[in-house]
Scaffold this motif. Sequence first.
Motif, short mmCIF file in Angstrom:
data_model
loop_
_atom_site.label_atom_id
_atom_site.label_comp_id
_atom_site.label_asym_id
_atom_site.label_seq_id
_atom_site.Cartn_x
_atom_site.Cartn_y
_atom_site.Cartn_z
N GLY A 79 19.88 62.08 13.70
CA GLY A 79 18.64 61.61 14.32
C GLY A 79 17.38 62.36 13.90
N ALA A 80 17.41 62.97 12.73
CA ALA A 80 16.18 63.63 12.24
C ALA A 80 15.20 62.55 11.77
CB ALA A 80 16.51 64.56 11.10
N THR A 81 13.93 62.74 12.09
CA THR A 81 12.92 61.77 11.65
C THR A 81 12.71 61.93 10.14
OG1 THR A 81 11.20 63.34 12.12
CG2 THR A 81 11.71 61.76 13.87
N PRO A 82 12.20 60.91 9.46
CA PRO A 82 11.94 61.04 8.02
C PRO A 82 11.04 62.24 7.70
CG PRO A 82 11.78 58.75 8.66
CD PRO A 82 11.94 59.52 9.94
N GLY A 83 10.08 62.51 8.59
CA GLY A 83 9.17 63.65 8.38
C GLY A 83 9.92 64.97 8.41
N ALA A 84 10.84 65.09 9.37
CA ALA A 84 11.62 66.33 9.50
C ALA A 84 12.53 66.51 8.30
CB ALA A 84 12.44 66.29 10.78
N ILE A 85 13.09 65.41 7.82
CA ILE A 85 13.98 65.49 6.65
C ILE A 85 13.18 65.89 5.41
CG2 ILE A 85 15.55 64.20 5.15
CD1 ILE A 85 16.21 62.42 7.58
N ALA A 86 11.99 65.31 5.29
CA ALA A 86 11.18 65.55 4.08
C ALA A 86 10.57 66.94 4.05
CB ALA A 86 10.08 64.50 3.99
N SER A 87 10.33 67.54 5.24
CA SER A 87 9.53 68.78 5.28
C SER A 87 10.07 69.93 4.41
CB SER A 87 9.29 69.22 6.72
OG SER A 87 10.45 69.13 7.47
N PRO A 88 11.40 70.22 4.39
CA PRO A 88 11.81 71.33 3.51
C PRO A 88 11.54 71.04 2.03
CG PRO A 88 13.62 70.65 4.97
CD PRO A 88 12.53 69.64 5.12
N PHE A 89 11.66 69.77 1.66
CA PHE A 89 11.46 69.41 0.25
C PHE A 89 9.98 69.47 -0.12
CE2 PHE A 89 15.32 67.36 1.75
CZ PHE A 89 16.23 67.94 0.89
N VAL A 90 9.15 69.10 0.83
CA VAL A 90 7.70 69.17 0.59
C VAL A 90 7.27 70.65 0.49
CG1 VAL A 90 5.42 68.65 1.54
CG2 VAL A 90 7.23 66.94 1.66
N LEU A 91 7.85 71.46 1.38
CA LEU A 91 7.53 72.90 1.32
C LEU A 91 8.01 73.50 -0.01
CD1 LEU A 91 6.29 75.30 2.81
CD2 LEU A 91 8.53 75.77 3.77
N GLU A 92 9.14 73.01 -0.48
CA GLU A 92 9.66 73.47 -1.77
C GLU A 92 8.67 73.13 -2.89
OE1 GLU A 92 13.63 72.09 -2.48
OE2 GLU A 92 13.53 72.64 -4.59
N GLY A 93 8.17 71.91 -2.87
CA GLY A 93 7.19 71.48 -3.87
C GLY A 93 5.92 72.33 -3.79
N ILE A 94 5.47 72.59 -2.56
CA ILE A 94 4.26 73.39 -2.38
C ILE A 94 4.50 74.81 -2.92
CG2 ILE A 94 2.80 74.48 -0.61
CD1 ILE A 94 3.02 71.87 0.98
N THR A 95 5.72 75.32 -2.67
CA THR A 95 6.05 76.68 -3.16
C THR A 95 5.98 76.72 -4.69
OG1 THR A 95 7.52 76.88 -1.27
CG2 THR A 95 7.77 78.54 -2.99
N TYR A 96 6.55 75.70 -5.33
CA TYR A 96 6.47 75.64 -6.80
C TYR A 96 5.01 75.65 -7.25
CZ TYR A 96 11.38 74.03 -6.84
OH TYR A 96 12.73 73.93 -6.68
N GLY A 97 4.21 74.83 -6.60
CA GLY A 97 2.79 74.71 -6.97
C GLY A 97 2.05 76.02 -6.79
N LEU A 98 2.33 76.67 -5.64
CA LEU A 98 1.63 77.92 -5.33
C LEU A 98 2.02 79.03 -6.30
CD1 LEU A 98 -0.40 78.94 -3.21
CD2 LEU A 98 1.53 79.77 -1.88
N ILE A 99 3.33 79.15 -6.55
CA ILE A 99 3.79 80.19 -7.49
C ILE A 99 3.25 79.89 -8.89
CG2 ILE A 99 5.79 81.32 -8.56
CD1 ILE A 99 7.36 80.74 -5.99
N GLY A 100 3.33 78.61 -9.28
CA GLY A 100 2.81 78.20 -10.60
C GLY A 100 1.33 78.51 -10.71
N GLY A 101 0.59 78.22 -9.66
CA GLY A 101 -0.85 78.51 -9.63
C GLY A 101 -1.12 80.00 -9.74
#
Lengths: 299, 252
Positions: free
Chosen positions: A207-229
């Motif tokens: 019963g996780a909402t799509p937002g809750a499911i997506a959040s770790p993956f979005v944070l992962e993407g942001i982490t890549y972007g931040l480290i890359g930056g």
Amino acid sequence: MFSRIEFILTETFISLRRHPAMAMAAVFCVAAALFVSGIVGLTLLNAHHLVKKTMERVSFVVFFNTDATRHETWKAYKDIRELDGITGSHFVAKEKAWDRFKKENPQLAEDVGHNPLPDSIELKAADVKAIPELKSIIKERWPDVISEVRSDEKVTGFLSDTRMVIGRIGPLLGILLAVVSLIIIHHTIELTLYARRKEIFIMSMVGATPGAIASPFVLEGITYGLIGGGVALGTLAVMYDGFAGWLKGEVGASVMNDPVMLQHGALAILVAGVALGFIGSMVSATKYLYRPRSKVTNA
Amino acid sequence: MIEFQHVSVTYPNGVTALSDVNLSVRKGEFVFLVGPSGQGKSTALKLIYREVRPTCGRILVEGHDISHLSGRGVAHLRRRIGVVFQDFRLLEYKTVRENLKFAMQVVDTPPSIITRRVNDLLEHVGLIERRNAFPQQLSGGEQQRLCIARALINHPPILLADEPTGNLDPETSWEIVRLLEAINLKGTTVVMATHHREIVDQLSRRVVYFCDSRVVGDEQGGGYYPSTDCECEGSVETEMSAFDEGAALFRA
């Protein structure tokens, strides 16, 4: 709330730890794209800086007829300096011009014998592009006393064109590199999503909402972007510093060194990294989570 | 509690999974769905937890039509339904306790409740001593009990089990069925798709028979085979003989 935060952070860390090669590839690509964008940005800033400094020095000169009286030339000077678009003016009397000439070319001055130079005015315009128009106005209004208006139009035209070209190519190149980074992050997160489809299925089943499911993956993407930056920023800072030192030592010139401008640029690179990571991962997560899983025909 | 009203499902490849199915499950019932493979049992379960949408007809769960739910709506529906699978679907890199904690964290359960609920569930399914073990260190039965515990984390009033004994030996299968019975006794509605004849026959609960994508029988206290004759393309007899032969060999 704390449970969700702990969950997001834990799952993001697990993903980064479980796929180090993919994570490194994504970080490297973002860093490369932002580094090149940074180089383009710095080149653009320095070109603007150079053009601005050069244009500040660009002036044009009005030469009077040699037979014009001082009264006539002085009167014309007072009117010319009041023209719209003139930001600076300096009257050069023919005696002073002759003294300067004699100092610079003593032999030639001795050969000539007498002062052949006319009175003149050195003028500065607010806009380099307005110089040709100002020249025509001056020639038309004082045809009897003015013999010639001279300016280095090739230099001003070249500088103006260069600034325009860099201004157009720079953003285009930046956009191209941003698109490449987006595609790379998108695919990296897509692979992560595929590798973690079991977790996603379980999340969705409990019963996780799509937002809750997506959040770790979005944070992962942001982490890549931040480290890359961060990597891109560090590399750029070291290289720019080295280049500035070399330029000063070898050529005696200086690079654009406005701290506010550089801080804004640094911030822009980090923000761009985060934005690339966010957009790339959001696209992947949305595409994955909302894809039709069990295709059933509609009646 | 669960109601199918003239439900049909046709997949894009033209295969009809269900055809005009009408079915009603009351609160607190224990219902077996039986029939040969590919006759619509699993599709019926998937329709209830909204993994599949009906081509036509309506499905009501607790009085709500679930055919047109949004993503968030599906998430909230699934918090009211626990699902148990034949292949367990456990996270291998997490311990027993972490598997349950993961499922609770993702629905934003407060940490204080997580600890208590995880311990209660592990106690309930008899895995408290194995809480720090990884799934591969557990037997098949223990893995399925963990899967059941995970299905119960949100106190769902409905538990769906899709062949939960399919990968287990007969003795362990009975352990799992007893656990499901105990859960049902506490008021949870249980719907279980199975091929296990012995269990269906001995438990003597309500049995819904699927054949040719339709419900061909519905008997209270029924056995694995319907009391009335039905013609079916995939034979129930053939489907079951392999399992029962295996079970007999195991017992021997």
